[in-house]
Design an enzyme around this catalytic site. Structure first.
Site, mmCIF file in Angstrom:
data_model
loop_
_atom_site.group_PDB
_atom_site.id
_atom_site.type_symbol
_atom_site.label_atom_id
_atom_site.label_comp_id
_atom_site.label_asym_id
_atom_site.label_seq_id
_atom_site.Cartn_x
_atom_site.Cartn_y
_atom_site.Cartn_z
ATOM 1 N NE ARG A 102 83.593 64.767 29.201
ATOM 2 C CZ ARG A 102 84.106 65.902 29.609
ATOM 3 N NH1 ARG A 102 83.388 66.989 29.581
ATOM 4 N NH2 ARG A 102 85.339 65.970 30.069
ATOM 5 N NE ARG A 112 85.735 69.101 26.018
ATOM 6 C CZ ARG A 112 86.652 69.891 26.550
ATOM 7 N NH1 ARG A 112 86.610 70.188 27.806
ATOM 8 N NH2 ARG A 112 87.633 70.363 25.839
ATOM 9 C CG ASP A 115 83.572 70.457 29.910
ATOM 10 O OD1 ASP A 115 83.739 69.553 30.732
ATOM 11 O OD2 ASP A 115 84.479 71.199 29.495
ATOM 12 C CG ASP A 117 84.359 72.277 34.448
ATOM 13 O OD1 ASP A 117 84.539 71.095 34.763
ATOM 14 O OD2 ASP A 117 84.850 72.804 33.422
ATOM 15 N N GLY A 194 116.680 76.883 44.581
ATOM 16 C CA GLY A 194 116.254 78.190 44.094
ATOM 17 C C GLY A 194 117.084 78.681 42.935
ATOM 18 C CG LEU A 196 113.420 78.140 41.057
ATOM 19 C CD1 LEU A 196 111.919 78.093 41.294
ATOM 20 C CD2 LEU A 196 114.046 76.786 41.360
ATOM 21 N N GLY A 310 116.969 66.525 38.340
ATOM 22 C CA GLY A 310 117.557 66.678 37.009
ATOM 23 C C GLY A 310 118.719 65.713 36.812
ATOM 24 C CB VAL A 339 116.870 72.212 30.218
ATOM 25 C CG1 VAL A 339 116.437 73.312 29.261
ATOM 26 C CG2 VAL A 339 115.676 71.342 30.598
#
Ligand code: PAF
Length: 450
Positions: A102, A112, A115, A117, A194, A196, A310, A339
């Site tokens: 890898r 791969r 892996d 983990d 907030g 959101l 933003g 957005v």
């Protein structure tokens, strides 16, 4: 078939060294998958300080994720006892991945050979840049949960991913950030008031993509509201906000009380000079000093590397950048695009307070900006004519009471000369619909037209 090995502790207990039980997920979807997995187990069995106890059977699963098309995975989970500290164990696993072929660093979500983990390391919670255990997504992955069950792990008793932690106390957040910083994490901050929406979520996702840990804040800051403004009616819904943070991958949501942010004897305010005097500053006296003060306080409390704002509040961005440079906060201020709703209305927490008629009328702001943008694309460079063009469109909507339309230098929103060649300019508009004030803006330059 479950494979079990006798436990060889290699004398570690006799030496008084702590031994932890760890669960390691193995996966491969490139080359001879079974050979890669079996070889990794053999190499782990031969690693001093690691005693392999058992390994689940292999499961074949489809690749899930946003990487290139690729072959099926062979997955399993291995249980071991180890005297290696977490990062030393991680080092061994990374070395085995490289040994299997890898590449390091490996492009995200690409096929791969191997892996490995760490899913659990005893009962420990580790939250460093290199390693997070329990693995943040272990419970979402059947190719991890089903082998764990096979190994006899009671999943109900295992801590789930930490999700978004909600903190109300500054001391807790400071401690959390200190842990992250000690672990070498890049910390991203998304300050909000907030209520959101997708605009905030886009800041959070960007922060998540660019930082190791993301802290969002929800605080309706009284300092930035003037008398008679909408502080009391500003929409508040912390439970919903927490859901938005969870979905965007925010690690901690800090929602302090007013007294937690500003003690009763609080007396220091940040003055922000020319950038704050006009447009929003002229309409809302003291607003930007309130913004700069709370942002400075949040920067000092949370010590982020990067902070996300933003572009909808373009003047706020200029003020925050100025404050950050002047006061020497080592924070990269990141501007994120506006957005919009499908009809062009810029997302804002205040949109929810529009009446149905005003909501229908409000996209006129974006239409006005686009009209000026079109004239700009056609070659018009005269400041006053471009502003007039936007004003003419706004005038077609009787529900819209315009506070200002301005064409300013993009970098710092300084005034432009009347017939300026407006490369790198920003057109800004503020208007009221009933008692709701909305802002919008677009960049006018040769590359970015609305
Ligand atoms: O943009 C906002 O929501 C606020 O002005 C901020 C930056 C969170 C400061 O209160």
């Amino acid at each position: 078939m479950l494979m079990t090995w006798s436990i060889q502790q290699r004398g570690v207990r006799r030496l008084g060294i702590d031994v932890e039980t760890v669960y390691i997920a193995l996966g491969s979807n490139l080359g001879d998958r079974e050979e890669h997995l079996n070889r990794a187990i053999e190499r782990l069995k031969a690693t001093p300080g690691v005693a392999v106890v058992a390994c689940s059977s292999w499961l074949e699963t489809e690749f899930v994720g946003d990487g290139p098309e690729q072959g099926r995975f062979l997955n399993g989970v291995l249980k071991a006892n180890t005297s290696l500290p977490p990062l030393a164990l991680l080092g061994v696993l990374r070395a085995l991945e490289v040994e299997a072929g890898r590449r390091s660093p490996h492009p995200r979500n690409h096929p791969r050979e191997l892996d490995l983990d760490v899913i659990f390391y005893g009962d420990q919670e580790i939250d460093s840049r290199e390693l997070q255990v329990p693995h943040p997504r272990w419970h979402e992955r059947a190719f991890v949960t089903s082998p764990l069950r096979e190994l006899g792990v009671n999943l109900d008793q295992r801590p789930r991913a930490m999700g978004t932690r909600l903190a109300h106390e500054a001391a807790k957040v400071c401690e959390q950030v200190s842990d992250w910083l000690r672990g070498g994490c890049v910390v991203g901050l998304v300050p909000t008031m907030g209520s959101l929406h997708e605009g905030h979520a886009s800041l959070m996702r960007r922060a998540k993509a660019e930082c190791d840990r993301v802290l969002a804040t929800v605080f309706v800051n009284p300092l930035q509201f003037g008398p008679g403004e909408d502080f009391d009616t500003y929409p508040r819904d912390l439970e919903r906000d927490l859901g938005v943070c969870e979905a965007a991958g925010v690690d901690t949501l800090f929602a302090p009380s007013a007294s937690g942010m500003f003690a009763s004897e609080f007396a220091s305010h940040v003055g922000v000079g020319a950038a704050a005097a006009e447009m929003e500053g002229a309409v809302r006296e003291g607003h930007f000093s309130g913004v700069a003060t709370v942002v400075a306080r949040l920067f000092a409390m949370t010590r982020p590397h990067r902070a996300y704002f933003g572009e909808k509040d373009a003047q706020q961005l200029v003020v925050v950048r100025r404050m950050c440079a002047d006061l020497g906060f080592p924070v990269a201020v990141v501007a994120c695009p506006i957005v919009r709703e499908p009809d062009g209305l810029a997302l804002s927490s205040r949109n929810t307070r529009l009446t149905a008629e005003d909501r229908r009328a409000a996209p006129v702001l974006y239409r006005a900006l686009c009209a000026a943008g079109d004239r700009f694309k056609d070659g018009l460079r005269d400041r006053d004519l471009l502003v007039r063009c936007a004003q003419d469109v706004l005038a077609t909507e009787p529900r819209c009471a315009v506070d200002y339309v301005e064409l300013r230098r993009a970098r710092d929103l300084a005034p432009l000369a009347a017939a300026d060649a407006v490369c790198g300019a920003r057109m800004l508009v503020a208007a009221r619909f009933g008692d709701v004030r909305l802002l919008d803006n677009v960049a006018l330059n040769d590359e970015v037209a609305p």
